[in-house]
Design an enzyme around this catalytic site. Structure first.
Site, short mmCIF file in Angstrom:
data_model
loop_
_atom_site.label_atom_id
_atom_site.label_comp_id
_atom_site.label_asym_id
_atom_site.label_seq_id
_atom_site.Cartn_x
_atom_site.Cartn_y
_atom_site.Cartn_z
N HIS A 107 0.81 -1.22 0.00
CA HIS A 107 0.00 0.00 0.00
C HIS A 107 0.85 1.27 0.00
CE1 HIS A 107 -4.26 -1.44 0.78
NE2 HIS A 107 -3.55 -2.56 0.80
N ASP A 111 -5.02 6.66 1.12
CA ASP A 111 -5.39 5.30 0.75
C ASP A 111 -6.90 5.19 0.96
OD1 ASP A 111 -5.92 2.38 1.07
OD2 ASP A 111 -3.74 2.21 0.93
#
Length: 436
Positions: free
Chosen positions: A18, A114
């Site tokens: 991520h 994110d």
């Protein structure tokens, strides 16, 4: 450094790939907007890993709390560390943002987060600034999370087991996706903190100013078209593999020179990502299949798992095999000698395989792996799932034979080459980049 006119707070989910995926996007943005300050908020461990001595004029990393007690020793349970981090949010991000604003002397004017961190939208609303969410996975998995409530109402209370083969034909582009392909937390294991966070994300994303995808429209046109009816704006900016020039760790194990010695499309590259390691029995079965098939192999396998390989395997296959603790995956997949990618079918790995036209053998484990595997095998037809979803000697040998056979393998290669061409066209490149 140029005078700062805008300040963007970048909020990461500091696990797996991520942070690096988000940093790749930020690097591209920062290069085209030198007067914008990007404050990159992540844990100390994550920042150390992805910045690794790299410095950028207008990107500044800030360390935030990981929520773990002082002196914590990793137990091997990834969920434990994720849950500790999530319990510390959003307070840790707010603290990091205050530090970033004080140092920059400029208030945050936009949140880039994110997508998993849906509370970023609430923080942005409170400050009256835009919220841009970045989804690291594929369009298919994002669509699943946005359609979670319709899926639950359709399947009902009988759960996944009783409806395993039911398809999601009521969702555009999902006619071949089955209930058993769904990630945990959609219709079972709802009590998991991550499942709850993803459900909230699916409800909140329609309020985002824009949602950025590491994908391109041609790969899932029907799904992305549907997403555009659910979200304010969808920006497909991938594959990042073909657009980013992010620095890579040195090839200390000599993977590339070793690959130079092999014929075109002859080597099986084996990697299950940065977190996953198959169970010991499956590692042994995979090794037995590789040995029996006679295929040359390059295997990225952590040192602590090598004792699970059959006794004498490494020595018996030393003339055609190489095992390393880490491999430069992009350069490996781009190498002309690599013809098979044995993978967990995480989105980054799937997209990288497409970018360099390497057909896949998939052994999915969790999260979006099953969805991606279904797309690989039944929608795009660019790879195969191992028999019964488990690595066995016979099943893996069948999959290898399938990819290497003249007729079946040729069709898969043609399909993935077409997807590669559309990916290259999408990012405006004339060359998929076989050389590094």
């Amino acid at each position: 450094m140029a005078t700062i006119f805008s300040h963007i707070a970048v909020m990461t989910f500091p696990f797996s790939s991520h942070p690096s995926a988000l940093l790749n996007l930020v690097r591209r943005l920062a290069a085209s907007a030198p007067t914008v300050r990007f404050s990159f908020l992540s844990t100390a461990k994550s920042n150390q890993a992805i910045f690794s001595g790299q410095q950028y004029d207008n990107i500044k990393p800030y360390d935030i709390s990981d929520g773990l007690p002082e002196g914590y020793v990793f137990t091997g349970n990834v969920h434990e560390t994720v849950e500790a981090f999530m319990k510390d949010t959003p307070g840790n991000f707010k603290e990091g943002m205050r530090e970033a604003e004080a140092e920059a002397g400029v208030k945050v004017s936009c949140f880039l987060t994110d997508a998993f961190l849906a509370f970023g939208g609430e923080m942005a609303d409170a400050m009256g600034v835009p919220w841009i969410a970045f989804w690291i996975g594929g369009p298919c998995s994002l669509s699943i999370h946005i359609h979670t409530d319709p899926i639950r109402s359709t399947v009902g209370d009988t759960g996944m087991a009783q409806n395993a083969e039911q398809t999601l034909k009521f969702i555009p582009g999902m006619s071949k996706i089955q209930i058993r392909d769904l990630p945990e937390g959609i219709i079972d294991h709802l009590e998991m903190p991550i499942a709850h966070a993803l459900h909230i994300m699916g409800l909140k994303l329609p309020g985002a100013t824009a949602v950025v995808l590491n994908s391109y429209e041609e790969i899932d046109l029907t799904i992305i078209t549907d997403l555009k009816t659910k979200l304010k704006k969808v920006l497909s900016v991938g594959p990042s593999t073909l657009t980013s020039s992010s620095p890579s760790k040195p090839d200390e194990s000599g993977c590339l020179p070793w690959l130079d010695k092999h014929k075109a499309a002859s080597v099986a590259y084996i990697s299950f990502g940065t977190i996953l390691v198959p169970p010991p029995s499956e590692l042994a079965a995979l090794a037995e299949a590789i040995e029996a098939s006679g295929v040359p192999y390059l295997w990225s396998l952590p040192d602590h798992s090598r004792h699970h390989l059959p006794q004498g395997f490494v020595e018996r296959t030393s003339t055609r095999g190489m095992i390393v603790s880490w491999a430069p995956q992009l350069q490996v997949l781009a190498h002309t000698s690599v013809g098979i990618h044995i993978t967990h079918s995480g989105w980054n790995s799937v997209l990288e395989s497409i970018s360099y036209a390497v057909p896949m053998i998939c052994r999915p484990f969790f999260a979006d792996n099953m969805l991606n595997c279904r797309m690989v095998e039944d929608v795009w037809e660019i790879g195969v799932r191992v028999e019964d979803g488990i690595l066995t000697k016979s099943g893996t040998m069948k999959a290898i034979e399938h990819l290497l056979s003249n007729d079946k393998g040729k069709k898969l290669k043609e399909n993935i080459r077409l997807l590669q061409e559309s990916a290259v066209k999408a990012v405006g490149s004339n060359d998929p980049g076989r050389q590094f």
